[in-house]
Write a protein that holds these residues in place. Structure first.
Motif, mmCIF file in Angstrom:
data_model
loop_
_atom_site.group_PDB
_atom_site.id
_atom_site.type_symbol
_atom_site.label_atom_id
_atom_site.label_comp_id
_atom_site.label_asym_id
_atom_site.label_seq_id
_atom_site.Cartn_x
_atom_site.Cartn_y
_atom_site.Cartn_z
ATOM 1 N N LEU A 195 50.979 46.465 21.827
ATOM 2 C CA LEU A 195 49.757 46.479 22.636
ATOM 3 C C LEU A 195 49.551 47.834 23.297
ATOM 4 O O LEU A 195 50.508 48.548 23.615
ATOM 5 N N THR A 196 48.291 48.178 23.523
ATOM 6 C CA THR A 196 47.964 49.359 24.306
ATOM 7 C C THR A 196 48.283 49.084 25.770
ATOM 8 O O THR A 196 48.549 47.942 26.172
ATOM 9 N N TRP A 197 48.223 50.134 26.573
ATOM 10 C CA TRP A 197 48.507 49.959 28.000
ATOM 11 C C TRP A 197 47.568 48.932 28.632
ATOM 12 O O TRP A 197 48.011 48.039 29.363
ATOM 13 N N GLU A 198 46.274 49.067 28.348
ATOM 14 C CA GLU A 198 45.306 48.173 28.989
ATOM 15 C C GLU A 198 45.417 46.746 28.457
ATOM 16 O O GLU A 198 45.222 45.776 29.210
ATOM 17 N N GLU A 199 45.746 46.596 27.184
ATOM 18 C CA GLU A 199 45.957 45.248 26.641
ATOM 19 C C GLU A 199 47.188 44.603 27.263
ATOM 20 O O GLU A 199 47.168 43.426 27.626
#
Length: 445
Positions: A195-199
């Motif tokens: 996952l990305t940071w925001e996800e």
């Protein structure tokens, strides 16, 4: 802060690198101000605007206490508790900080004329306080929001029962909507690598809350085959409850307020969806009087969809607006499990339908560390997916909270803090590729 950001973006995760980074004297955080608690006096809840009360300020970096970690926050998310904080309802959170500040020398740090808010984060550990063994600088983490002291016996069977249990970033200071955050190390969990940071930042509070509320023995204890009525099924909490019901072999009946939200639920795999606005349900005939005929019409609609079955579990969080209907439609011996009251705290229901039909009402509040860890592991394993729909810059946090306050959003709303742009932080691209469609399901909705 730029050196910290550069180190994280470089991909270097060695303990020595992060332990050697100099810490800034101040950092940027999203705050509310104690001298503005009367800002919305005389206004209706709906008319209170978080864009007026949420600020981005430079604030001093506090001292790190034993058992704590300082985390460089790459991204965070909006929860309804940030909306409550921003409109000073049902009470100002400065009362929480004052009471906490009286409990110990280290707790005094939290009693300030500003409150750094936010109950989610994804980032990298920079420092740990005395006595910390498990976590090291350089580790990628997410944080759950249970802050607990565990000095009382009551908390040692279920930490949510600890007399000093608090929600970090709501009932404590130094929250996750900031470039840096302070958490207890027993709030930390591994960041899912796909996952990305925001996800990764977006599931924490709502995913853990839904897990305890729906799955845990401390909540409804959902089982294979249950019919689960999910209010707000495309929203922050409901979108996770819907995924859990489907993954656990239950049948969700998703209640939403628009065709777009109905489509989101169907894309998750839910087949039974009620658009309560399109079908015209009005559970209150006026502000003080409920309409039982609407409860009955709603119950009949549920049975029509389920082939005659009433809900075994009602996943409640709207509160006053829906609680009478929820109590009515649950099956005989069924469970209404509630974790919030976004439409009002003073619930009214006809108790005959509760006691004479042997139904249960269970209160559920966030999750203990074990439940939060298990909920995060479901995300890490790709069994549950983030429901991130939109990401804002930290300077736009007022608008992000406004969107949640006015129910203009789907799923979860993310906020970038140290991350310079969305889409960063993935370290397992192969795993991501297997789940990409599900990860992106709520985007651009």
């Amino acid at each position: 802060m730029q050196d910290i950001r550069d180190a994280i973006l470089s991909g270097d995760r060695t303990e020595q690198t992060y332990a050697a980074l100099p810490l800034p004297a101040t950092y940027r955080g999203v705050t509310v101000h104690k001298d503005e608690v009367d800002l919305f006096e005389g206004l209706e809840t709906r008319d209170k605007d978080p864009r007026r009360s949420l600020h981005v300020d430079d604030v001093p970096l506090p001292e790190l206490a034993p058992g704590e970690a300082l985390v460089a926050v790459m991204a965070s998310a909006i929860n309804y508790n940030t909306v409550w904080t921003s409109i000073f309802e049902p009470v100002s959170t400065f009362g929480f900080l004052e009471r906490y500040g009286r409990t110990s020398e280290y707790a005094k740090r939290h009693d300030l004329p500003y409150h750094v808010v936010g109950s989610d984060l994804a980032g990298v550990v920079l420092r740990t306080g005395p006595g910390v063994r498990k976590w090291k600088p350089g580790e990628e983490v997410v944080a759950h929001c249970l802050s607990v002291e565990l000095e009382d016996a009551d908390g040692h069977n279920d930490t949510m029962l600890d007399p000093q249990q608090r929600i970090w970033g709501f009932e404590t200071n130094f929250g996750g909507l900031a470039e840096l955050a302070i958490v207890k190390t027993n709030q930390l969990m591994p960041k899912p690598a796909h996952l990305t940071w925001e996800e990764a930042a977006s599931p924490g509070l709502v995913n853990s809350t839904a897990y305890r509320q729906l799955i845990s023995r401390n909540g409804a204890g959902m089982k294979l085959g249950d019919v689960v009525l999910v209010w707000g099924a495309s929203g922050g909490l409901g979108s996770y409850a819907t995924q859990m019901a489907l993954a656990g072999g239950a049948t969700p009946v998703c209640v939403v307020s628009s065709p777009d939200k109905a489509d989101i639920c169907r894309s998750l795999g839910a087949e039974l969806v009620i658009d309560r606005n399109a079908e015209g349900y009005r559970f209150w005939s006026d502000p003080t009087t409920q309409d039982p005929r609407e409860w009955k019409r709603f119950g009949a609609r549920i049975r029509e969809l389920t082939g005659g079955k009433d809900p075994d579990i009602v996943f409640e969080h709207p509160g006053r607006e829906t609680f009478g209907a929820s109590t009515y439609v649950a099956r005989k011996g069924g469970t209404i499990v509630t974790c919030a009251s976004t439409s009002g705290y003073m619930h009214e229901y006809d108790n005959r339908y509760l006691w004479m039909n042997l139904k249960r009402v269970i209160g559920s509040h966030f999750a203990n560390y074990r439940e939060a860890w298990e909920a995060n592991d479901l995300v890490n394993r790709g069994l549950i997916h983030p429901t991130l729909s939109k990401t804002y810059a930290m300077e736009e946090v007022g608008q992000a909270a406004y969107d949640v306050h006015r129910n203009l959003h789907q799923g979860k709303v993310g906020v970038l803090t140290l991350a310079p742009e969305a889409g960063l932080g993935v370290t397992d691209q192969e795993k991501r590729a297997r789940h990409l469609e599900a990860i992106n399901r709520f985007r651009n909705t």
